[in-house]
Design an enzyme around this catalytic site. Structure first.
Site, PDB file in Angstrom:
ATOM      1  CE  LYS A 161      -3.629  -4.194  10.633  1.00  0.00           C
ATOM      2  NZ  LYS A 161      -2.191  -4.367  10.398  1.00  0.00           N
ATOM      3  CB  SER A 176      -0.633   6.337   5.216  1.00  0.00           C
ATOM      4  OG  SER A 176      -1.631   5.383   4.934  1.00  0.00           O
ATOM      5  N   GLY A 223      -6.150   6.431   6.477  1.00  0.00           N
ATOM      6  CA  GLY A 223      -7.025   7.149   7.421  1.00  0.00           C
ATOM      7  C   GLY A 223      -8.319   7.612   6.771  1.00  0.00           C
ATOM      8  CD  GLU A 243      -2.884  11.207  16.751  1.00  0.00           C
ATOM      9  OE1 GLU A 243      -2.326  12.028  15.992  1.00  0.00           O
ATOM     10  OE2 GLU A 243      -3.398  11.531  17.826  1.00  0.00           O
ATOM     11  CB  CYS A 273       3.585  11.088  11.952  1.00  0.00           C
ATOM     12  SG  CYS A 273       3.586  10.987  13.747  1.00  0.00           S
ATOM     13  CD  GLU A 275       3.983  11.285   6.191  1.00  0.00           C
ATOM     14  OE1 GLU A 275       3.194  10.436   5.754  1.00  0.00           O
ATOM     15  OE2 GLU A 275       4.075  11.583   7.386  1.00  0.00           O
TER      16      GLU A 275
HETATM   17  P1  NAD Z   1      -0.160   2.555   6.597  1.00  0.00           P
HETATM   18  O1  NAD Z   1      -1.348   3.447   6.661  1.00  0.00           O
HETATM   19  O2  NAD Z   1       0.137   1.890   5.320  1.00  0.00           O
HETATM   20  O3  NAD Z   1      -0.339   1.367   7.657  1.00  0.00           O
HETATM   21  C1  NAD Z   1      -0.537   1.619   9.044  1.00  0.00           C
HETATM   22  C2  NAD Z   1      -1.308   0.470   9.654  1.00  0.00           C
HETATM   23  O4  NAD Z   1      -2.624   0.447   9.124  1.00  0.00           O
HETATM   24  C3  NAD Z   1      -0.730  -0.904   9.357  1.00  0.00           C
HETATM   25  O5  NAD Z   1      -0.976  -1.728  10.485  1.00  0.00           O
HETATM   26  C4  NAD Z   1      -1.558  -1.377   8.169  1.00  0.00           C
HETATM   27  O6  NAD Z   1      -1.601  -2.770   8.050  1.00  0.00           O
HETATM   28  C5  NAD Z   1      -2.911  -0.796   8.493  1.00  0.00           C
HETATM   29  N1  NAD Z   1      -3.764  -0.431   7.366  1.00  0.00           N
HETATM   30  C6  NAD Z   1      -3.395   0.102   6.179  1.00  0.00           C
HETATM   31  N2  NAD Z   1      -4.479   0.376   5.433  1.00  0.00           N
HETATM   32  C7  NAD Z   1      -5.563   0.037   6.178  1.00  0.00           C
HETATM   33  C8  NAD Z   1      -6.965   0.098   5.968  1.00  0.00           C
HETATM   34  N3  NAD Z   1      -7.478   0.556   4.835  1.00  0.00           N
HETATM   35  N4  NAD Z   1      -7.783  -0.327   6.960  1.00  0.00           N
HETATM   36  C9  NAD Z   1      -7.283  -0.781   8.114  1.00  0.00           C
HETATM   37  N5  NAD Z   1      -5.962  -0.879   8.370  1.00  0.00           N
HETATM   38  C10 NAD Z   1      -5.108  -0.477   7.412  1.00  0.00           C
HETATM   39  O7  NAD Z   1       1.044   3.403   7.135  1.00  0.00           O
HETATM   40  P2  NAD Z   1       2.572   2.969   7.288  1.00  0.00           P
HETATM   41  O8  NAD Z   1       3.234   3.109   5.987  1.00  0.00           O
HETATM   42  O9  NAD Z   1       2.667   1.665   8.000  1.00  0.00           O
HETATM   43  O10 NAD Z   1       3.085   4.092   8.321  1.00  0.00           O
HETATM   44  C11 NAD Z   1       3.571   5.309   7.901  1.00  0.00           C
HETATM   45  C12 NAD Z   1       2.491   6.369   7.979  1.00  0.00           C
HETATM   46  O11 NAD Z   1       1.994   6.477   9.306  1.00  0.00           O
HETATM   47  C13 NAD Z   1       3.022   7.746   7.640  1.00  0.00           C
HETATM   48  O12 NAD Z   1       2.102   8.411   6.824  1.00  0.00           O
HETATM   49  C14 NAD Z   1       3.105   8.430   8.996  1.00  0.00           C
HETATM   50  O13 NAD Z   1       3.052   9.815   8.950  1.00  0.00           O
HETATM   51  C15 NAD Z   1       1.952   7.844   9.703  1.00  0.00           C
HETATM   52  N6  NAD Z   1       2.124   7.975  11.162  1.00  0.00           N
HETATM   53  C16 NAD Z   1       1.368   8.891  11.842  1.00  0.00           C
HETATM   54  C17 NAD Z   1       1.551   9.070  13.203  1.00  0.00           C
HETATM   55  C18 NAD Z   1       0.753  10.085  13.992  1.00  0.00           C
HETATM   56  O14 NAD Z   1       0.736   9.994  15.217  1.00  0.00           O
HETATM   57  N7  NAD Z   1       0.085  11.041  13.362  1.00  0.00           N
HETATM   58  C19 NAD Z   1       2.500   8.314  13.872  1.00  0.00           C
HETATM   59  C20 NAD Z   1       3.259   7.406  13.148  1.00  0.00           C
HETATM   60  C21 NAD Z   1       3.053   7.235  11.789  1.00  0.00           C
END
Ligand code: NAD
Length: 484
Positions: free
Chosen positions: A179, A232, A236, A253, A287, A386
């Site tokens: 997804k 995020s 997570g 992650e 991240c 963050e």
């Molecule tokens: P986000 O958590 O809002 O969304 C990430 C993905 O998860 C999207 O596809 C979203 O639709 C989905 N999603 C959101 N909530 C969900 C839930 N409850 N259940 C299932 N799926 C869900 O994050 P974002 O704003 O898109 O990305 C930025 C974040 O990602 C930052 O916090 C960044 O640090 C983190 N990130 C971490 C890594 C790593 O490897 N540690 C890498 C890249 C980004």
């Protein structure tokens, strides 16, 4: 010309979706409509998971093939990705503002490398062994693919992050429902085209664009065996709690607030390109970036000046222009968030040395100037949360011990770096920092080494043999004991 799709890649081909919704993508530079894809609904997820389940459970299918046979298909997949490398880079860049030169490396270049790396590893590493026992018999210990994987990825580095999951899971013999984030769906569709052309067997990979509700439905689906999530920390935690209830293995992650520790012998002005790479890459939207910079009081003013000069020299502009170092942020929401943190930093008493506003002459696009805060207290909001944008906090320290303590005073533990002219000293400090990864005078996510976080930065590792192991389970067969 816009890029529009009316079908989803599910079950091995592009087929009509059940969902009636559409996800439209707009340029973060101009606001223009870039294209659209169908928004998957729960029926589409059911169909995608069923296709992945059937493909996985087929006794003659993908999960039962030899690693070499899967390797042949994965090589075709790598070639199909390579042939589309320029288009992957372009699509990511226009959707999320990633500078094109970076997109070429991360989004066009890295996926085929990861596919080949894990396909090769799967053939090179022994997948079973026979262990003589202590109780008279022997055991066969076998690594098996874990099953149907639900992979959820964010928008910031969408292709590379997808392949941190697809590379090892497909090589191991898993099947996947991916997804993508709604912000970056046009590259995800190109991924489906590459998979179709490479002839991945039906159901081995399925792509279902949608938002967080759809993601939540996918990870809790009864026919999924493993969840792999990047995003995020808030999401997570929610996913971890669902997986906890289901006793479903999960790799997470998540976010970061890593520290660059500049030691008192560092020669930062000779390492500006590398320093930019660990602090401001991808418009500050990675991240593992080091958004806290710890500088010795003995050289504080000079280091703040060096970093401020670096930030004010960054060339902002159209992400497709190869000379651009920083593009717009991905969305208005993201810019609002970053500007909110800048206001918060000021209200908490930190001092802006450069940036803090929107760049002159760039009237359209979600741009924010690279912003440096000096005199930041590590306990303040901008040093603890963050921001996910081009905003750095420079925090003073007096002793090496204090620098390590400040670095560790964080809910997160993902990346980090140490800057020094003495690599041994750098490594000694690096060993004391509580973090899943850390670099000395640079930070390179090499595929051969495990990447991931501790504390609120996540669970588990990607890349390296550890990244393959995340998609395998052990089975033990106690062999027929010798007859007396
Ligand atoms: P986000 O958590 O809002 O969304 C990430 C993905 O998860 C999207 O596809 C979203 O639709 C989905 N999603 C959101 N909530 C969900 C839930 N409850 N259940 C299932 N799926 C869900 O994050 P974002 O704003 O898109 O990305 C930025 C974040 O990602 C930052 O916090 C960044 O640090 C983190 N990130 C971490 C890594 C790593 O490897 N540690 C890498 C890249 C980004």
């Amino acid at each position: 010309m816009t890029i529009d799709y009316d079908q989803l890649y599910v079950g091995g081909s592009f087929t009509a979706p059940a969902g009636r919704g559409t996800i439209a993508v707009h340029s973060p530079l101009t606001g223009d409509r870039l294209g659209s894809v169908p928004e998957a609904d729960e029926t589409d997820i059911d169909r995608a998971v069923a296709a992945a389940r059937t493909a996985f459970d087929d006794p003659q299918g993908w999960s039962r093939w030899t690693p070499a046979r899967r390797g042949e298909v994965l090589e075709r997949f790598a070639v199909a990705l390579e042939q589309r490398g320029a288009e992957f880079s372009r699509r990511v860049s226009i959707q999320n503002g990633m500078p094109i030169t970076l997109a070429q490396a991360f989004e066009g270049g890295f996926p085929p490398v990861l596919v080949r790396y894990f396909a090769r590893m799967m053939q090179d590493l022994p997948q079973e062994e026979t262990r003589p026992g202590m109780l008279g018999g022997a055991s066969r210990v076998i690594k098996e693919p874990i099953g149907v994987v639900a992979a959820i990825v964010p928008w910031n580095v969408p292709q590379a992050i997808s392949f941190l999951k697809l590379g090892p899971s497909l090589a191991a013999g898993c099947t996947v429902v991916l997804k993508p984030a709604p912000e970056t769906v046009l590259d995800a569709m190109l991924l489906g085209e590459a998979a179709a052309e490479a002839g991945l067997p039906d159901g081995v990979l399925n792509i279902v664009p949608g938002g967080r509700e759809l993601g939540a439905y996918l990870i809790s689906h009864p026919k999924v065996d493993k969840v792999s999530f990047t995003g995020s920390t808030a999401a997570g935690r929610s996913i971890a709690s669902t997986c906890g209830q289901l006793l479903r293995p999960v790799t997470l992650e998540l976010g970061g607030k890593s520290a660059a520790i500049v030691l008192d012998d560092a020669n930062l002005s000779q390492q500006l390109e590398a320093f930019f790479g660990v602090t401001l890459l991808n418009n500050g939207q990675i991240c593992w970036l080091n958004s806290r910079v710890l500088a010795p009081r003995s050289r504080y003013a000079e280091i703040v000046d060096t970093i401020s000069d670096l930030a004010s020299s960054v060339k902002l502009g159209d992400p497709l222009d190869p000379s651009t170092q920083m593009g717009p942020l991905v969305s208005q929401r993201q810019r609002d968030r970053v500007e909110g943190y800048i206001a918060k930093g000021l209200s908490e008493g930190a001092r802006i040395t450069t940036g803090g506003g929107r760049p002159a002459g760039l009237d359209s696009g979600w741009f924010v100037e690279p912003t440096i805060f000096a005199d930041v207290d590590n306990g303040s909001t901008i040093a603890q949360e963050e921001i996910f944008g081009p905003v750095l906090s420079v925090i003073p320290y007096s002793t090496e011990d204090e620098a390590v303590a400040i670095a560790n005073q964080s809910d997160y533990g993902l990346g980090g770096s140490v800057w020094t002219t003495d690599p041994e000293r750098g490594e000694a400090v690096a060993r004391r920092v509580q973090s899943g990864t850390i670099g000395i005078n640079a930070y390179t996510n090499d595929p051969t080494a495990p990447f991931g976080g501790i504390k609120a930065s996540g669970l588990g590792r990607e890349m390296g043999p550890e990244g393959l192991a995340a998609y395998q389970v052990y089975k033990t067969i106690y062999l027929d004991p010798p007859k007396a």
